[in-house]
Write a protein that holds these residues in place. Structure first.
Motif, PDB file in Angstrom:
ATOM      1  N   GLY A  90      -6.201   0.343   5.829  1.00 52.31           N
ATOM      2  CA  GLY A  90      -4.809  -0.082   5.961  1.00 52.31           C
ATOM      3  C   GLY A  90      -3.789   0.849   5.346  1.00 52.31           C
ATOM      4  O   GLY A  90      -2.613   0.489   5.227  1.00 52.31           O
ATOM      5  N   GLN A 105      -7.391   5.001   6.746  1.00 50.16           N
ATOM      6  CA  GLN A 105      -6.708   4.241   7.792  1.00 50.16           C
ATOM      7  C   GLN A 105      -7.405   2.913   8.062  1.00 50.16           C
ATOM      8  O   GLN A 105      -6.738   1.900   8.292  1.00 50.16           O
ATOM      9  N   LYS A 112       0.833  -1.199   0.000  1.00 46.21           N
ATOM     10  CA  LYS A 112       0.000   0.000   0.000  1.00 46.21           C
ATOM     11  C   LYS A 112       0.875   1.259   0.000  1.00 46.21           C
ATOM     12  O   LYS A 112       1.846   1.356   0.743  1.00 46.21           O
TER      13      LYS A 112
END
Length: 280
Positions: free
Chosen positions: A70, A67, A43
């Protein structure tokens, strides 16, 4: 207390202290507030740049959603002093982030990210939310002059300021009584009133600053257009998206502050940019 009791008590405190130190040694140094280390997995780090009259808290609802998905997120301060200073500051921050970045700009923040991301290979996608996206050599003033003046232009209030070195300038605010109607008409009046009281001004010079680089020329672009935007003409936002060959353009019925009134749609566009750039 007997000597043996004192000894046992001291040994207990010593053992507890050792245990705490051992546990701390196992905690990773990276945190959401440590931009210097790459996030785990694939990510990207999402960097959210606010626009005029706002601060990083304008992204709160989007930050929370990212958030939960992730993503590591940073919403740095944008000083609103003009393109040279603001883009240089952001560029220096971006250079401290390891790994891929999805860079997002709202409103004036679009100008800032366009210049700040130039030449940074780890910026994998640019997301423009109700944003200004000039080309090299253009300013917001010259670009917006191609379209009808937005209603917000009649709501500005100019306030002179003086710097510590004696230089002076002019700050631009939105008149408190007109902020709801021209900037955030799809939010409750009470929320708009708080925004009016806490707004951060932008230096008037920022409107005429010409950008010296346009990162959108060679990076994937994603655009959100607010059909009821009264701060930037929606036709201008569509023009920018077409000129930049945006990979995805999303239009919604929102005011200029879609990041507050439609945070899930904004989040979805950012996640699309992350995934389509090859990073989950």
């Amino acid at each position: 207390m007997a000597a043996s009791g004192i000894l046992k008590s001291g040994e207990g405190r010593l053992a507890f202290g050792v245990a705490v130190l051992s546990a701390l040694a196992l905690v990773p140094a990276y945190s959401a507030h440590d931009p210097g280390r790459a996030p785990g997995g694939q990510k990207p780090t999402v960097v959210l740049v606010h626009g005029a009259f706002a601060d990083g808290s304008s992204w709160n609802a989007v930050v929370q959603r990212l958030q939960r998905g992730g993503y590591q997120v940073i919403a740095p301060p944008n000083t609103l002093r003009g393109i040279p200073q603001d883009s240089a500051y952001l560029n220096s921050l971006l250079k401290t982030i390891k790994g891929p970045i999805v860079l997002v700009g709202h409103s004036y923040g679009g100008e800032v990210i366009s210049q700040a991301a130039a030449g940074l290979d780890n910026v994998k996608a640019l997301v423009y939310v109700n944003a200004i996206m000039p080309d090299k050599g253009e300013s917001f003033a010259s670009l917006s002059s191609k379209f009808p003046a937005a209603p917000i232009t009649k709501a500005f209030r100019q306030v002179p300021f003086r710097n510590g070195d004696g230089t002076t300038g002019t700050d631009v605010y939105i008149q408190a009584a007109k902020l709801h109607a021209t900037f955030a008409q799809d939010l409750p009046q009470q929320q708009a009133s708080v925004m009016a009281s806490t707004q951060r001004p932008i230096a008037q010079s920022a409107f005429t600053d010409k950008i010296t680089a346009a990162a959108w020329r060679d990076k994937p672009v994603y655009v959100l257009v607010g059909r009821q935007d009264r701060a930037i003409d929606p036709s201008l936002e569509r023009y920018e998206a077409k000129r930049a060959h945006a990979r995805k353009t999303v239009e919604i019925n929102s005011s200029h502050v879609s990041l507050l009134s439609h945070p899930q749609t904004v989040t979805d566009l950012i996640v699309s940019a992350a995934r389509e750039s090859g990073h989950q």
